[in-house]
Enzyme design. Structure first.
Site, PDB file in Angstrom:
ATOM      1  CG  ASP A  38      -2.201   0.811   0.948  1.00 26.61           C
ATOM      2  OD1 ASP A  38      -2.112   2.048   0.790  1.00 26.61           O
ATOM      3  OD2 ASP A  38      -3.286   0.215   0.906  1.00 26.61           O
ATOM      4  CG  ASN A 103      -7.957  -3.897  -3.917  1.00 28.56           C
ATOM      5  OD1 ASN A 103      -9.165  -3.918  -4.162  1.00 28.56           O
ATOM      6  ND2 ASN A 103      -7.471  -3.231  -2.875  1.00 28.56           N
ATOM      7  CE1 TYR A 173     -12.927   4.222  -9.125  1.00 26.54           C
ATOM      8  CE2 TYR A 173     -14.970   3.849 -10.322  1.00 26.54           C
ATOM      9  CZ  TYR A 173     -14.088   3.496  -9.318  1.00 26.54           C
ATOM     10  OH  TYR A 173     -14.358   2.406  -8.526  1.00 26.54           O
TER      11      TYR A 173
END
Length: 273
Positions: A38, A103, A173
């Protein structure tokens, strides 16, 4: 009782919280060890707080509580070298990589960011970041010769014509998530001969910090009453991250051994309204 993923190692980006943490915990419960990546810092253009070092540590604690191993790394998926280094370190410590969950992603960009920059920022994280992740891991998976499974995180916005509003960040997006479907299909063809399956999962709104923040709430409140219908067919406003993790756990398991190139909605019926 043996887990479906005993002996497997899963690389998960965006693992500090939200869907990424949920996936890490679910796959660990199924027997997998985890490489958790992350950024753990704020991207200035993003309109809501991103995950922290403490969040990633909490993910590690939850995985370790299941008696599984985890290697964490703070890396920006936009930085191919940083991702490659994180993957290499995790592979060395855990003995390979069998599962990739690309992800990591961002949603709402600050309204004061210039349109071209806002559009590009979302593409860089949500699309280039996915490319960087898979291209860091896939050569290792091929060299290992033990097959594997890759799941890309998409969105219902990849499967319908709603979601864009002329806002550059929103357009980015929608564009990035549509592109995920294309990568799923082309990578399924690329990697099939190595017995590596590639699928994507496309959730409706998920109850995570990407949704539960002031910027998103203000944006939703600003939508016109006669705007696009963004509700689900089933009577639920948001699904849980665990609902997406259940689908991911199936896709990466041997129960889905002949499933590849699929864009799987987990959307409470939104895409068929």
């Amino acid at each position: 009782m043996a887990g479906r993923l005993d002996g497997k190692v899963a690389l998960i980006t965006g693992a500090a919280r939200g869907q990424g943490r949920s996936h890490a915990v679910r796959l660990a419960a199924e027997g997998a060890d985890v490489i958790a990546v992350d950024i753990c810092r704020q991207i200035d253009t993003v309109a809501y707080p991103l995950a922290t070092t403490g969040d990633l540590a909490d993910t590690a604690s939850e995985v370790e509580a299941l008696d599984r191993r985890i290697v964490t790394a703070e890396a920006d998926v936009r930085d191919a070298d940083a991702v490659a280094a994180a993957v290499a370190d995790g592979v060395e410590k855990l003995g390979g990589v069998d599962i990739v969950l690309a992800n990591a992603g961002i949603g709402m960009v600050r309204q004061d960011v210039a349109a071209p920059a806002a559009f590009r920022e979302v593409l860089d994280v949500n699309l280039v970041g996915v490319w960087n992740t898979v291209h860091a891991a896939a050569p290792i998976m091929i060299e290992q010769g033990r097959g594997g499974s890759i799941v890309l995180t998409g969105s219902t916005m990849a499967l319908i014509g709603r979601g864009g509003s002329g806002n550059a960040g929103a357009d980015g997006y929608v564009a990035s998530k549509h592109a995920i479907v294309g990568l799923t299909r082309t990578w399924a063809n690329w990697l099939a001969r190595h017995n590596i399956r590639v699928n994507s999962v496309h959730p409706t709104g998920v109850s995570t910090p990407m949704i539960h923040n002031q910027a998103i709430q203000e944006m939703l409140a600003s939508l016109p009453a006669d705007g696009p219908d963004m509700t689900n067919l089933l009577d639920v406003p948001l699904i849980a991250a665990e609902d997406v993790s259940a689908a991911v756990a199936w896709l990466v398991s041997d129960e889905a051994r002949y499933v590849t190139g699929v864009a799987l909605p987990v959307d409470a019926g939104m895409t068929v309204k």
